[in-house]
Design a protein around this motif. Structure first.
Motif, PDB file in Angstrom:
ATOM      1  N   UNK A  45      71.416  27.597   9.458  1.00 37.74           N
ATOM      2  CA  UNK A  45      70.703  28.131  10.622  1.00 37.74           C
ATOM      3  C   UNK A  45      71.563  29.159  11.327  1.00 37.74           C
ATOM      4  N   UNK A  46      70.988  30.335  11.578  1.00 38.68           N
ATOM      5  CA  UNK A  46      71.756  31.374  12.272  1.00 38.68           C
ATOM      6  C   UNK A  46      71.247  31.519  13.698  1.00 38.68           C
ATOM      7  N   UNK A  47      72.169  31.474  14.660  1.00 34.32           N
ATOM      8  CA  UNK A  47      71.832  31.789  16.049  1.00 34.32           C
ATOM      9  C   UNK A  47      72.295  33.223  16.284  1.00 34.32           C
ATOM     10  N   UNK A  48      71.334  34.147  16.347  1.00 39.69           N
ATOM     11  CA  UNK A  48      71.680  35.555  16.492  1.00 39.69           C
ATOM     12  C   UNK A  48      72.144  35.840  17.919  1.00 39.69           C
ATOM     13  N   UNK A  49      72.917  36.914  18.049  1.00 38.13           N
ATOM     14  CA  UNK A  49      73.459  37.247  19.372  1.00 38.13           C
ATOM     15  C   UNK A  49      72.341  37.546  20.365  1.00 38.13           C
ATOM     16  N   UNK A  50      71.340  38.291  19.903  1.00 39.46           N
ATOM     17  CA  UNK A  50      70.272  38.659  20.820  1.00 39.46           C
ATOM     18  C   UNK A  50      69.112  37.681  20.674  1.00 39.46           C
ATOM     19  N   UNK A  51      68.800  36.923  21.743  1.00 40.66           N
ATOM     20  CA  UNK A  51      67.690  35.967  21.652  1.00 40.66           C
ATOM     21  C   UNK A  51      66.377  36.663  21.293  1.00 40.66           C
ATOM     22  N   UNK A  52      66.260  37.966  21.607  1.00 34.82           N
ATOM     23  CA  UNK A  52      65.023  38.683  21.269  1.00 34.82           C
ATOM     24  C   UNK A  52      64.759  38.681  19.768  1.00 34.82           C
ATOM     25  N   UNK A  53      65.844  38.532  18.967  1.00 34.06           N
ATOM     26  CA  UNK A  53      65.668  38.498  17.517  1.00 34.06           C
ATOM     27  C   UNK A  53      65.114  37.159  17.057  1.00 34.06           C
ATOM     28  N   UNK A  54      65.097  36.185  17.967  1.00 30.00           N
ATOM     29  CA  UNK A  54      64.801  34.823  17.545  1.00 30.00           C
ATOM     30  C   UNK A  54      63.619  34.200  18.292  1.00 30.00           C
ATOM     31  N   UNK A  75      74.623  23.736   8.095  1.00 30.60           N
ATOM     32  CA  UNK A  75      75.595  24.686   8.649  1.00 30.60           C
ATOM     33  C   UNK A  75      74.918  25.474   9.773  1.00 30.60           C
ATOM     34  N   UNK A  76      75.607  25.569  10.915  1.00 25.02           N
ATOM     35  CA  UNK A  76      75.124  26.429  11.998  1.00 25.02           C
ATOM     36  C   UNK A  76      76.054  27.632  12.073  1.00 25.02           C
ATOM     37  N   UNK A  77      75.455  28.816  12.028  1.00 23.41           N
ATOM     38  CA  UNK A  77      76.224  30.059  12.134  1.00 23.41           C
ATOM     39  C   UNK A  77      75.844  30.699  13.471  1.00 23.41           C
ATOM     40  N   UNK A  78      76.849  30.994  14.298  1.00 16.43           N
ATOM     41  CA  UNK A  78      76.563  31.583  15.613  1.00 16.43           C
ATOM     42  C   UNK A  78      77.216  32.944  15.713  1.00 16.43           C
TER      43      UNK A  78
END
Ligand SMILES: Nc1ncnc2c1ncn2[C@@H]1O[C@H](COP(=O)(O)OP(=O)(O)OP(=O)(O)O)[C@@H](O)[C@H]1O
Length: 250
Positions: free
Chosen positions: A81-90, A158-161
């Motif tokens: 799971x990727x937590x992208x820097x910009x919440x707008x992407x998610x 795996x969490x990727x931040x």
């Protein structure tokens, strides 16, 4: 078995730019690893490979023993799971709960099972009270936690931040660190924020010019001033590694 096994990974973009130039990296289950490096080092490119969002020019990436390939992509995207820097992407659904439930609903969860998954993920990140709010009404810190809840709801291995601490005030920074500590099974933290890397990750990898330039315990990597300088990394002005380590041990 490694949570993540990267062998000889190369990535050349269509314009010929070589962003990854033979990356080898193994990450054990439960490890927390900071990926550090100057602008343009290849961190984002590497991160996108972990979830199969880019195709390797050479080399391979395996997650929990499953090699990333076209036919394993659905499984890989559940595991990573990727937590992208910009919440707008998610975040794009009408409510926070809808957003958090989007991934699990795609996996086929419905009804009470889906609701329980969403509730648990929102509780993990402390956002239960905001489940019915539109994501764009939340603060940056809350949005980042909502994005993390969406990732946790998939029960990833795996969490990727990506830069989780960017634009957060000190309290939100601390809250997010505590939540990541408590919830991420195996964590890959891509960041320019060296104190955050120290706080969250026992291991740090420096990536530069698409290669692994250093890999070791975070306190040792951050204590090596010459190494940091060589790769254009700096601790914040006035930051004392000794004081930070003493505070973490207390
Ligand atoms: N789509 C693309 N096409 C061509 N080159 C690209 C593309 N995306 C990135 N690059 C180049 O690949 C290299 C690595 O970029 P990447 O974004 O992975 O670095 P980074 O370490 O994440 O940088 P930053 O810290 O600035 O986010 C850079 O030189 C960048 O210009």
């Amino acid at each position: 078995m490694s949570a993540l096994d990267i062998k000889g990974l190369e990535h050349v973009y269509p314009d010929g730019h070589r962003a990854l130039d033979g990356v080898d990296l193994q990450v054990g289950e439960g490890e927390r690893v900071a990926i550090l490096g100057p602008n343009g080092a290849g961190k984002t490119t590497l991160m996108l490979h972990l979830a199969g969002l880019l195709t390797a020019t050479e080399g391979e990436v395996s997650v929990g023993g499953v090699r990333i390939a076209k036919k394993t992509l659905a499984e890989i995207r559940r595991r990573v799971g990727i937590v992208f820097q910009s919440p707008d992407d998610q975040l794009f659904m009408p409510t926070v709960a809808d957003d958090v439930g989007f991934g699990p609903a795609n996996l086929g969860l419905r009804g009470p099972e889906l609701a329980a998954r969403v509730e648990a993920a929102l509780a993990d990140v402390g956002l239960s009270d905001l489940a019915d709010r539109p994501p764009h009404h939340l603060s940056v810190g809350q949005q980042r936690r909502a994005a993390l809840a969406g990732v946790l709801a998939m029960r990833p291995d795996i969490v990727v931040c990506d830069e989780p601490s960017a634009n957060l005030d000190p309290a939100s920074r601390r809250d997010l660190a505590r939540i990541l500590h408590a919830t991420a099974p195996t964590l890959m933290l891509v960041t320019h924020d060296l104190p955050y890397a120290l706080q969250l990750c026992e291991r740090a990898v420096i990536l530069d010019a698409g290669r692994v330039a250093a890999d070791g315990p975070t306190p040792e990597i951050l204590a090596d001033t010459e190494l940091l300088q060589r790769h254009r990394l700096e601790l914040p002005f006035g930051f004392s590694l000794e004081t930070a380590l003493a505070a973490m041990r207390a």
